[in-house]
Design an enzyme around this catalytic site. Structure first.
Site, PDB file in Angstrom:
ATOM      1  N   GLU A  14       0.998  -1.128  -0.047  1.00 45.23           N
ATOM      2  CA  GLU A  14      -0.047   0.021   0.154  1.00 45.23           C
ATOM      3  C   GLU A  14       0.922   1.349   0.069  1.00 45.23           C
ATOM      4  OE1 GLU A  14      -0.265  -2.405   2.276  1.00 45.23           O
ATOM      5  OE2 GLU A  14      -2.179  -3.273   2.032  1.00 45.23           O
ATOM      6  N   LYS A  16       3.508   1.423   2.879  1.00 53.73           N
ATOM      7  CA  LYS A  16       3.830   1.561   4.296  1.00 53.73           C
ATOM      8  C   LYS A  16       5.208   2.278   4.431  1.00 53.73           C
ATOM      9  CE  LYS A  16       2.989  -2.819   4.634  1.00 53.73           C
ATOM     10  NZ  LYS A  16       2.407  -3.244   3.251  1.00 53.73           N
ATOM     11  N   GLY A  17       6.211   1.730   3.638  1.00 53.98           N
ATOM     12  CA  GLY A  17       7.588   2.356   3.803  1.00 53.98           C
ATOM     13  C   GLY A  17       7.574   3.664   3.507  1.00 53.98           C
ATOM     14  N   LYS A  18       7.060   4.231   2.351  1.00 51.53           N
ATOM     15  CA  LYS A  18       6.903   5.571   2.166  1.00 51.53           C
ATOM     16  C   LYS A  18       6.426   6.394   3.458  1.00 51.53           C
ATOM     17  CE  LYS A  18       4.781   9.515  -0.208  1.00 51.53           C
ATOM     18  NZ  LYS A  18       4.538  10.147  -1.294  1.00 51.53           N
ATOM     19  N   GLY A  40       8.657  -5.883   0.952  1.00 59.74           N
ATOM     20  CA  GLY A  40       9.404  -5.010   0.179  1.00 59.74           C
ATOM     21  C   GLY A  40       8.952  -3.710   0.486  1.00 59.74           C
ATOM     22  N   HIS A  41       9.419  -2.659   1.256  1.00 61.77           N
ATOM     23  CA  HIS A  41       9.070  -1.479   1.610  1.00 61.77           C
ATOM     24  C   HIS A  41       9.810  -0.271   0.820  1.00 61.77           C
ATOM     25  CE1 HIS A  41       7.030  -3.031   5.565  1.00 61.77           C
ATOM     26  NE2 HIS A  41       6.398  -3.561   4.349  1.00 61.77           N
ATOM     27  N   THR A 300       9.694  -7.196  -4.046  1.00 59.70           N
ATOM     28  CA  THR A 300      10.574  -7.982  -3.358  1.00 59.70           C
ATOM     29  C   THR A 300      10.845  -9.165  -4.665  1.00 59.70           C
ATOM     30  OG1 THR A 300       9.779  -7.882  -1.227  1.00 59.70           O
ATOM     31  CG2 THR A 300      10.832 -10.178  -1.878  1.00 59.70           C
ATOM     32  N   ARG A 305       1.930  -6.988 -10.241  1.00 64.38           N
ATOM     33  CA  ARG A 305       0.655  -6.988  -9.392  1.00 64.38           C
ATOM     34  C   ARG A 305      -0.787  -7.070 -10.068  1.00 64.38           C
ATOM     35  NH1 ARG A 305       3.432  -2.148  -6.278  1.00 64.38           N
ATOM     36  NH2 ARG A 305       5.050  -3.456  -4.804  1.00 64.38           N
ATOM     37  N   LYS A 331      -1.422   6.815  -3.870  1.00 62.80           N
ATOM     38  CA  LYS A 331      -1.444   6.443  -5.210  1.00 62.80           C
ATOM     39  C   LYS A 331      -2.361   7.171  -6.058  1.00 62.80           C
ATOM     40  CE  LYS A 331       1.602   3.117  -6.432  1.00 62.80           C
ATOM     41  NZ  LYS A 331       2.072   1.859  -6.999  1.00 62.80           N
ATOM     42  N   GLY A 414       2.721  10.573  -5.201  1.00 60.64           N
ATOM     43  CA  GLY A 414       3.846  10.091  -5.955  1.00 60.64           C
ATOM     44  C   GLY A 414       4.687   9.420  -4.969  1.00 60.64           C
TER      45      GLY A 414
END
Ligand code: GDP
Ligand code: IMO
Ligand code: MG
Length: 423
Positions: A14, A16-18, A40-41, A300, A305, A331, A414
């Site tokens: 979704e 999360k990392g950002k 994979g973030h 990852t 997708r 997004k 973005g």
């Protein structure tokens, strides 16, 4: 002081990392609570993109401490290469990274077992990332696992050999056609264990308790998403951990009444990587456009997708299960140019309309029912103020807020850190 959480409300990826990276300035400690290198973030800043798998997403901030909690499963080989890849950033991992002694280790044989299990399932395979996640959590709950703290004891190799032997025995019991490379590359594995041993291995629940008492602010970082939760996801097409808010209690040793804000992240549409039901999946040009504009390839595994419209039935379910207090929509920029935006508001299952997420979401018997809103043409990617967003985009946001009964506080337009709008 309570611990805040960030978690995904869909099938992972979704953003999360950002958002963890964006919010890290407000926190002292970022703590990953479950999953492993299947995650994979992605973070983007200063024109560079970084994908983190096991290291928490606060690592680039100079003053943050980053904890890998007991609920995480760690592949020492993958962790070492992640650390090595960050050498140019001069991050002092011996100070900034803390690892729970109670976290479980992914052994080379766990990855082989993962692949063998998928092969044995044939057409009904999960679409696992093959990082050894399922077999490692199985050994944890089966009380056979090896924990990070074990590598500090002299006899840990005996444990390793015993478990590896058991795994090779299980592998023989599969009726497999494919040959697996049983050359376990133990040199690489043991080298990475040496690296792990040099990091700060701690009793992390105690550390968090003390930090909290001392007024430090803590943010729990989830991996995957609620629809991949081992209990509440689209079982068996799920991961093997508790990806929902309860997973933070288990995966960090935090009591339920110590959880503060629960930030729920979702994309303005839906994606899924791997197999399993996906009620709003698109097989037409709209889906292709989302995939292309959204650059929807797994962080990852690089797999494409699957894409589809937003699904309010499952989002409501995720909001409730997690007790989400604030929403973040990612997004939205990808949907610019669509004449109509579709929102799934209920499912028709065998002719009966339902508005809750049921036991079985097998799409053979399920038809999503949509509401349509007008789209917008404007490019959102350089907008920085909420008041500058196009009218129809704001209408879309308001519709979702009303339906989910939780405010959307952040809108991401973005991949870059700066492309984040606070309402
Ligand atoms: P995570 O696993 O939840 O951290 O998400 P991933 O990093 O796997 O996938 C999210 C992808 O979307 C990454 O490639 C991000 O760089 C990208 N991304 C995040 N937010 C936005 C956004 O608002 N717009 C666009 N276009 N891309 C975004
Ligand atoms: P982040 O944290 C998206 C999916 C896999 C597969 C299923 C089981 O980046 O959002 P596993 O390797 O756990 O046995 O795979 O779960 N999956 C993810 N999908 N994002 C992830 O993590 C995922 N982690 C696992 O594709 O369908
Ligand atoms: Mg991801």
């Amino acid at each position: 002081m309570a611990i805040d959480l960030i978690l995904g409300l869909q099938w992972g990826d979704e953003g999360k990392g950002k958002i963890v990276d964006v919010l890290t300035d407000n926190y002292d400690i970022i703590a990953r609570f479950q999953g492993g290198p299947n995650a994979g973030h992605t973070l983007e800043f200063d024109g560079k993109k970084h994908v983190l798998h096991t290291i928490p997403s606060g690592i680039f901030h100079p003053n943050s401490l980053n904890l890998i909690g007991n609920g995480v499963v760690i592949d020492p080989i993958s962790l070492k290469s992640e650390i090595d890849s960050l050498v140019p950033y001069k991050i002092d991992f011996s100070k900034k990274l803390l690892i729970s002694k109670k976290a479980h280790l992914i052994l080379p044989t766990h990855k082989i077992l993962d692949a063998a299990s998928e092969e044995a399932k044939g057409k009904s395979k999960i679409g696992s990332t093959l990082k050894g996640i399922g077999p490692t959590y199985m050994d944890k709950t089966g009380r056979n696992g090896i924990r990070v703290g074990d590598i500090l004891s002299k006899n840990w190799k005996t444990k390793y050999l015993k478990l590896t032997k058991k795994h090779l025995g299980i592998l023989k019991s599969y009726n497999l056609t494919k040959k697996y490379d049983l050359n376990l590359n133990e040199n690489v594995f043991f080298k990475s264990i040496e690296k792990l041993r040099k990091l700060q291995l701690i009793d992390s629940e105690q550390f968090l308790m003390n930090s909290k008492k001392n007024g430090m602010k803590i943010l729990g970082e989830g991996a995957q998403g609620s629809l991949l939760d081992v209990d509440f996801g689209t079982y068996p097409f799920v991961t093997s951990s508790t990806t929902t808010a309860a997973g933070a209690c288990i995966g960090l040793g935090v009591a339920p009444n110590q959880i503060g804000e629960v930030f729920g992240i979702f994309k303005a549409y839906s994606t899924r990587v791997g197999s399993g039901p996906f009620p709003t999946e698109l097989f037409n040009s709209e889906g292709t456009i989302m995939a292309k504009v959204g650059n929807e390839y797994g962080s990852t595994t690089g797999r494409a997708r699957r894409c589809g419209w937003i699904d309010l039935v499952s989002l409501k379910y995720s909001v409730n299960i997690n007790g989400v207090t604030k929403l973040m929509m990612m997004k939205g920029d990808v949907l610019s140019g669509f004449k109509k935006i579709k929102i799934c508001t209920s499912y028709l299952i065998n002719g009966i309309e339902i508005d809750y997420f049921p036991y079985d979401t097998n799409t053979d018997n399920l038809k999503p029912i949509y509401k349509e809103l007008p789209g917008w043409d404007e490019d959102l990617t350089s907008i920085t103020k909420f008041s500058d967003l196009p009218k129809n985009f704001v209408k879309y946001i308001s519709f979702l807020e009303n339906a989910l009964e939780v405010p959307i506080e952040i809108v991401s337009v973005g991949p870059d850190r700066k492309q984040t709008i606070f309402k």
